[in-house]
Design an enzyme around this catalytic site. Structure first.
Site, PDB file in Angstrom:
ATOM      1  N   HIS A  51     -60.251  58.630 125.623  1.00 52.33           N
ATOM      2  CA  HIS A  51     -59.157  59.132 124.672  1.00 52.33           C
ATOM      3  C   HIS A  51     -58.277  58.135 124.145  1.00 52.33           C
ATOM      4  O   HIS A  51     -57.020  58.428 123.913  1.00 52.33           O
ATOM      5  CB  HIS A  51     -58.399  60.249 125.565  1.00 52.33           C
ATOM      6  CG  HIS A  51     -57.759  61.492 124.755  1.00 52.33           C
ATOM      7  ND1 HIS A  51     -57.956  61.905 123.496  1.00 52.33           N
ATOM      8  CD2 HIS A  51     -56.533  61.755 125.021  1.00 52.33           C
ATOM      9  CE1 HIS A  51     -57.279  62.656 123.046  1.00 52.33           C
ATOM     10  NE2 HIS A  51     -56.195  62.812 124.028  1.00 52.33           N
TER      11      HIS A  51
ATOM     12  N   TYR B  20     -54.503  63.795 119.299  1.00 49.57           N
ATOM     13  CA  TYR B  20     -53.870  64.705 118.566  1.00 49.57           C
ATOM     14  C   TYR B  20     -55.165  65.468 117.496  1.00 49.57           C
ATOM     15  O   TYR B  20     -54.930  66.037 116.696  1.00 49.57           O
ATOM     16  CB  TYR B  20     -52.802  64.420 117.694  1.00 49.57           C
ATOM     17  CG  TYR B  20     -51.899  63.455 118.340  1.00 49.57           C
ATOM     18  CD1 TYR B  20     -50.644  63.922 119.307  1.00 49.57           C
ATOM     19  CD2 TYR B  20     -51.791  62.141 118.266  1.00 49.57           C
ATOM     20  CE1 TYR B  20     -49.913  63.104 119.815  1.00 49.57           C
ATOM     21  CE2 TYR B  20     -50.867  61.341 118.873  1.00 49.57           C
ATOM     22  CZ  TYR B  20     -50.146  61.912 119.812  1.00 49.57           C
ATOM     23  OH  TYR B  20     -49.174  61.177 120.382  1.00 49.57           O
TER      24      TYR B  20
ATOM     25  N   ASP C 251     -58.027  66.761 128.796  1.00 49.52           N
ATOM     26  CA  ASP C 251     -57.450  65.364 127.939  1.00 49.52           C
ATOM     27  C   ASP C 251     -56.373  65.140 128.831  1.00 49.52           C
ATOM     28  O   ASP C 251     -55.610  65.527 129.634  1.00 49.52           O
ATOM     29  CB  ASP C 251     -56.861  65.715 126.557  1.00 49.52           C
ATOM     30  CG  ASP C 251     -58.150  66.026 125.649  1.00 49.52           C
ATOM     31  OD1 ASP C 251     -59.314  66.134 126.028  1.00 49.52           O
ATOM     32  OD2 ASP C 251     -57.726  65.961 124.482  1.00 49.52           O
ATOM     33  N   ASP C 252     -56.042  63.500 128.488  1.00 52.70           N
ATOM     34  CA  ASP C 252     -54.832  62.867 128.931  1.00 52.70           C
ATOM     35  C   ASP C 252     -54.792  62.388 130.337  1.00 52.70           C
ATOM     36  O   ASP C 252     -53.703  61.731 130.742  1.00 52.70           O
ATOM     37  CB  ASP C 252     -53.436  63.868 128.494  1.00 52.70           C
ATOM     38  CG  ASP C 252     -53.493  64.059 127.176  1.00 52.70           C
ATOM     39  OD1 ASP C 252     -53.961  63.591 126.312  1.00 52.70           O
ATOM     40  OD2 ASP C 252     -52.471  64.639 126.867  1.00 52.70           O
TER      41      ASP C 252
ATOM     42  N   HIS D 164     -52.991  56.789 124.118  1.00 57.90           N
ATOM     43  CA  HIS D 164     -52.860  58.020 123.153  1.00 57.90           C
ATOM     44  C   HIS D 164     -52.323  57.804 121.692  1.00 57.90           C
ATOM     45  O   HIS D 164     -51.458  58.558 121.466  1.00 57.90           O
ATOM     46  CB  HIS D 164     -51.997  58.711 124.038  1.00 57.90           C
ATOM     47  CG  HIS D 164     -52.347  60.592 123.653  1.00 57.90           C
ATOM     48  ND1 HIS D 164     -51.910  61.235 122.826  1.00 57.90           N
ATOM     49  CD2 HIS D 164     -53.170  61.274 124.164  1.00 57.90           C
ATOM     50  CE1 HIS D 164     -52.184  62.242 122.588  1.00 57.90           C
ATOM     51  NE2 HIS D 164     -52.903  62.560 123.496  1.00 57.90           N
TER      52      HIS D 164
ATOM     53  N   HIS E 220     -55.294  70.391 129.262  1.00 58.16           N
ATOM     54  CA  HIS E 220     -54.966  68.983 129.677  1.00 58.16           C
ATOM     55  C   HIS E 220     -54.761  69.075 131.447  1.00 58.16           C
ATOM     56  O   HIS E 220     -53.946  69.942 131.702  1.00 58.16           O
ATOM     57  CB  HIS E 220     -53.711  68.554 129.160  1.00 58.16           C
ATOM     58  CG  HIS E 220     -53.881  68.765 127.647  1.00 58.16           C
ATOM     59  ND1 HIS E 220     -53.853  69.664 126.937  1.00 58.16           N
ATOM     60  CD2 HIS E 220     -53.916  67.632 126.826  1.00 58.16           C
ATOM     61  CE1 HIS E 220     -53.757  69.464 125.587  1.00 58.16           C
ATOM     62  NE2 HIS E 220     -53.799  68.209 125.623  1.00 58.16           N
TER      63      HIS E 220
END
Length: 277
Positions: free
Chosen positions: A132, A173, A79-80, A136, A234
């Site tokens: 995603h 999250y 992620d991210d 965020h 991540h």
């Protein structure tokens, strides 16, 4: 009295009786709003909704997926990103012929526009590119319009980079509510969370601590015939991208697991089903 005249008189008597018995209708009050119609906006609260047609089917809420369904597979997700460390991870993945899923942000730790080549490479190497959200944002706190903006903004950029838009997404999250799922469902997304969290963001320098999540999961697994897990980490963390990811993949491969994309671990092996134009 002639028969015809007699019948006419009787008809007049019965008509008068009916009119006198019927209640008078109240005049229409133009100051009151008309009754609400059952539309896609108030469909969920309707007591007796109509049968689902083309419009209402689009309103179907999204289902949250947390585990693989295909036996012997695991999905390792990042992620991210993308980040400056993603390219090094891609080098390792290519050597091992392992495929992963990247849930990308538009502008979080960095701007996706500054990592176009990495996104293109990941896509060409057969990894799954998923959304995603752009910034965020916690979707459970946003309005329908803002959720749509988050998704469409990133979709537009990803399409400019690789020519297609993702059909898979992960809420930041892991947070969502009914409005978010309804909105994502109406936009055609598959919502993916996870069932194994390495929590690498909490201890970015402790690779072995995160790796224990994999060790425990594989130890608890009864057999490769069972469906595998979806793991979260991540690639914005240097040690995750260059150490945790590679060690976890080596461990999984040695135990006989196939490290595949989320789409593949759910039985969707055709990459075309992971995207839309």
């Amino acid at each position: 009295m002639a028969p015809i005249a007699r019948l006419t008189a009787l008809a007049l008597v019965f008509s008068a009786a009916f009119v006198n018995a019927a209640p008078a209708l109240a005049p229409y009050d133009t100051s009151s709003p008309p009754p609400a119609l059952t539309t896609t906006e108030n469909y969920a609260s309707a007591v007796e909704p109509v049968a689902a047609g083309p419009i209402l089917s689009k309103r179907a809420t999204a289902t949250v997926i947390t585990t693989c369904t295909k036996p012997g597979t695991i999905a390792i997700t990042f992620d991210d990103g993308p980040s400056e460390f993603t390219d090094g991870l891609l080098d390792f993945l290519k050597k091992k012929n392992a495929k992963v899923t990247f849930f990308l942000n538009g502008n979080n730790y960095g701007n996706i526009e500054n990592h176009k080549d990495v996104v293109k490479r990941a896509y060409k190497d057969g990894h799954q590119i998923a959304s995603h959200t752009y910034s965020h944002a916690d979707l459970a706190t946003l309005s329908k319009k803002k959720i749509e903006t988050e998704m469409k903004s990133l979709d537009t950029i990803i399409k400019k980079i690789i020519g297609v838009r993702p059909t898979y997404m992960r809420p930041p999250y892991g947070s969502f509510n009914k409005l978010a799922l309804d909105t994502l469902g109406s936009m055609g997304y598959k919502v993916i969370n996870w069932d194994r969290d390495t929590q690498d963001w909490q201890h970015p320098d402790k690779v072995l601590t995160s790796l224990k999540v994999y060790e425990k999961s594989f130890k608890e697994a009864k057999a490769l015939t069972n469906a595998g897990h979806i793991f979260l980490q991540h690639d914005t963390n240097r040690l995750t991208a260059l150490e945790l990811g590679p060690k976890a993949i080596d461990m999984a491969l040695k135990l006989g697991y196939k490290v595949v994309t989320v789409g593949s671990c759910l039985g969707n092996n055709d990459p075309k089903s992971w995207y839309r134009v």
